[in-house]
Motif scaffolding. Structure first.
Motif, PDB file in Angstrom:
ATOM      1  N   ALA A 115       0.810  -1.116   0.225  1.00  0.00           N
ATOM      2  CA  ALA A 115      -0.197  -0.144  -0.051  1.00  0.00           C
ATOM      3  C   ALA A 115       0.903   1.425  -0.087  1.00  0.00           C
ATOM      4  CB  ALA A 115      -0.915   0.151   1.270  1.00  0.00           C
ATOM      5  N   ASP A 116       0.486   2.441   0.044  1.00  0.00           N
ATOM      6  CA  ASP A 116       1.157   3.703   0.039  1.00  0.00           C
ATOM      7  C   ASP A 116       1.618   3.979   1.419  1.00  0.00           C
ATOM      8  OD1 ASP A 116       2.071   6.004  -0.582  1.00  0.00           O
ATOM      9  OD2 ASP A 116       0.343   6.963  -1.094  1.00  0.00           O
ATOM     10  N   ALA A 134       4.506   8.504  -4.221  1.00  0.00           N
ATOM     11  CA  ALA A 134       3.004   8.088  -4.233  1.00  0.00           C
ATOM     12  C   ALA A 134       2.977   6.530  -4.466  1.00  0.00           C
ATOM     13  CB  ALA A 134       2.504   8.775  -5.492  1.00  0.00           C
ATOM     14  N   GLY A 135       1.658   5.859  -4.025  1.00  0.00           N
ATOM     15  CA  GLY A 135       1.336   4.679  -4.468  1.00  0.00           C
ATOM     16  C   GLY A 135       2.471   3.765  -3.679  1.00  0.00           C
ATOM     17  N   THR A 136       2.618   2.515  -4.439  1.00  0.00           N
ATOM     18  CA  THR A 136       3.703   1.487  -3.923  1.00  0.00           C
ATOM     19  C   THR A 136       4.906   1.493  -4.256  1.00  0.00           C
ATOM     20  OG1 THR A 136       2.918  -0.217  -5.854  1.00  0.00           O
ATOM     21  CG2 THR A 136       1.490  -0.053  -3.860  1.00  0.00           C
ATOM     22  N   ALA A 137       5.288   2.936  -4.924  1.00  0.00           N
ATOM     23  CA  ALA A 137       6.825   2.865  -5.183  1.00  0.00           C
ATOM     24  C   ALA A 137       7.607   2.887  -3.928  1.00  0.00           C
ATOM     25  CB  ALA A 137       6.930   4.208  -5.715  1.00  0.00           C
ATOM     26  N   SER A 138       8.959   2.302  -3.842  1.00  0.00           N
ATOM     27  CA  SER A 138       9.660   2.114  -2.967  1.00  0.00           C
ATOM     28  C   SER A 138      10.177   3.431  -2.357  1.00  0.00           C
ATOM     29  CB  SER A 138      10.952   1.238  -3.337  1.00  0.00           C
ATOM     30  OG  SER A 138      10.526   0.132  -3.895  1.00  0.00           O
ATOM     31  N   GLU A 139      10.588   3.191  -0.950  1.00  0.00           N
ATOM     32  CA  GLU A 139      10.840   4.786  -0.351  1.00  0.00           C
ATOM     33  C   GLU A 139      12.274   4.548  -0.207  1.00  0.00           C
ATOM     34  OE1 GLU A 139       8.864   7.291  -0.256  1.00  0.00           O
ATOM     35  OE2 GLU A 139       6.701   6.245  -0.779  1.00  0.00           O
ATOM     36  N   SER A 140      13.084   5.512  -0.176  1.00  0.00           N
ATOM     37  CA  SER A 140      14.516   5.418   0.182  1.00  0.00           C
ATOM     38  C   SER A 140      14.956   6.815   0.972  1.00  0.00           C
ATOM     39  CB  SER A 140      15.272   4.991  -0.915  1.00  0.00           C
ATOM     40  OG  SER A 140      16.673   5.002  -0.673  1.00  0.00           O
ATOM     41  N   ILE A 141      16.052   6.683   2.085  1.00  0.00           N
ATOM     42  CA  ILE A 141      16.483   8.030   2.491  1.00  0.00           C
ATOM     43  C   ILE A 141      18.013   7.485   2.613  1.00  0.00           C
ATOM     44  CG2 ILE A 141      16.849   9.363   4.588  1.00  0.00           C
ATOM     45  CD1 ILE A 141      13.766   8.683   5.200  1.00  0.00           C
ATOM     46  N   SER A 142      18.850   8.575   2.130  1.00  0.00           N
ATOM     47  CA  SER A 142      20.292   8.294   2.201  1.00  0.00           C
ATOM     48  C   SER A 142      21.086   9.641   2.506  1.00  0.00           C
ATOM     49  CB  SER A 142      20.803   7.770   0.765  1.00  0.00           C
ATOM     50  OG  SER A 142      21.996   7.478   0.763  1.00  0.00           O
ATOM     51  N   GLY A 143      22.016   9.423   3.447  1.00  0.00           N
ATOM     52  CA  GLY A 143      22.706  10.408   3.710  1.00  0.00           C
ATOM     53  C   GLY A 143      23.949  10.188   4.719  1.00  0.00           C
ATOM     54  N   THR A 144      24.513  11.305   5.199  1.00  0.00           N
ATOM     55  CA  THR A 144      25.762  11.224   5.971  1.00  0.00           C
ATOM     56  C   THR A 144      25.206  11.166   7.356  1.00  0.00           C
ATOM     57  OG1 THR A 144      27.110  11.914   4.219  1.00  0.00           O
ATOM     58  CG2 THR A 144      27.920  11.947   6.642  1.00  0.00           C
TER      59      THR A 144
END
Length: 173
Positions: A115-116, A134-144
């Motif tokens: 789901a979203d 939006a929608g079921t697109a994967s989520e990602s967080i990247s950083g130092t």
């Protein structure tokens, strides 16, 4: 192939010269029988048979516990491990804690979304990053990230939830 309990065989491929075949839609933690034979112009061989067991996919996994609805109850998760969880009911929040002992780049991914769902990253009580595709697109967080304790929060957008299908969270320093 077939489940060991079944009497009905499913044909995965025929009239092929391929030496392997991908199967989809198999059940988790299930024993399957498989067999193969050659069919040549001069006739067919006898079947060669064996068994395999599909991997068990625990859903939810051991880190999606009853207390992880708040940062205070967040389970500490290992790095580079698929964490399976569910968002249900619609007001559910899943918090996961991880500790950075050496500053450096870190990536948190949220995949296999039914789901979203969205992803937030907190340091103590401060939201430092958000991923809201939006929608079921994967989520990602990247950083130092500097040394310290961090929390990943998984939640449904506008109450999105699914009581049966898990998402996959991974923290990779």
């Amino acid at each position: 192939y077939k489940t060991t309990a079944s009497g009905t065989w499913t044909t995965a491929a025929s009239a092929t010269t391929a030496t392997s075949q991908n199967l989809t839609g198999l059940s988790s933690g299930t024993v399957y029988d498989w067999r193969v034979r050659s069919n040549c112009t001069g006739g067919s061989s006898t079947y060669t048979a064996a068994q395999f067991t599909t991997l068990t996919s625990a859903c939810p996994g051991t880190y999606d516990v009853s207390t992880n609805g708040t940062r205070g109850g967040a389970a500490t998760v290992p790095f580079n491990t698929d964490i399976k969880g569910r968002i249900s009911p619609s007001s559910d929040n899943d918090y996961y804690k991880f500790v950075i002992s050496t500053a450096g780049t870190c990536t948190i991914t949220l995949t296999t979304l039914p789901a979203d769902y969205d992803l937030k990253l907190y340091r103590n009580n401060t939201n430092i990053a958000t991923s809201e595709n939006a929608g079921t697109a994967s989520e990602s967080i990247s950083g130092t990230l500097t040394t310290g304790t961090y929390y990943a929060r998984v939640y449904g957008y506008n109450g999105a939830n699914n009581a049966t299908v898990c998402y996959t969270l991974k923290v990779a320093p």
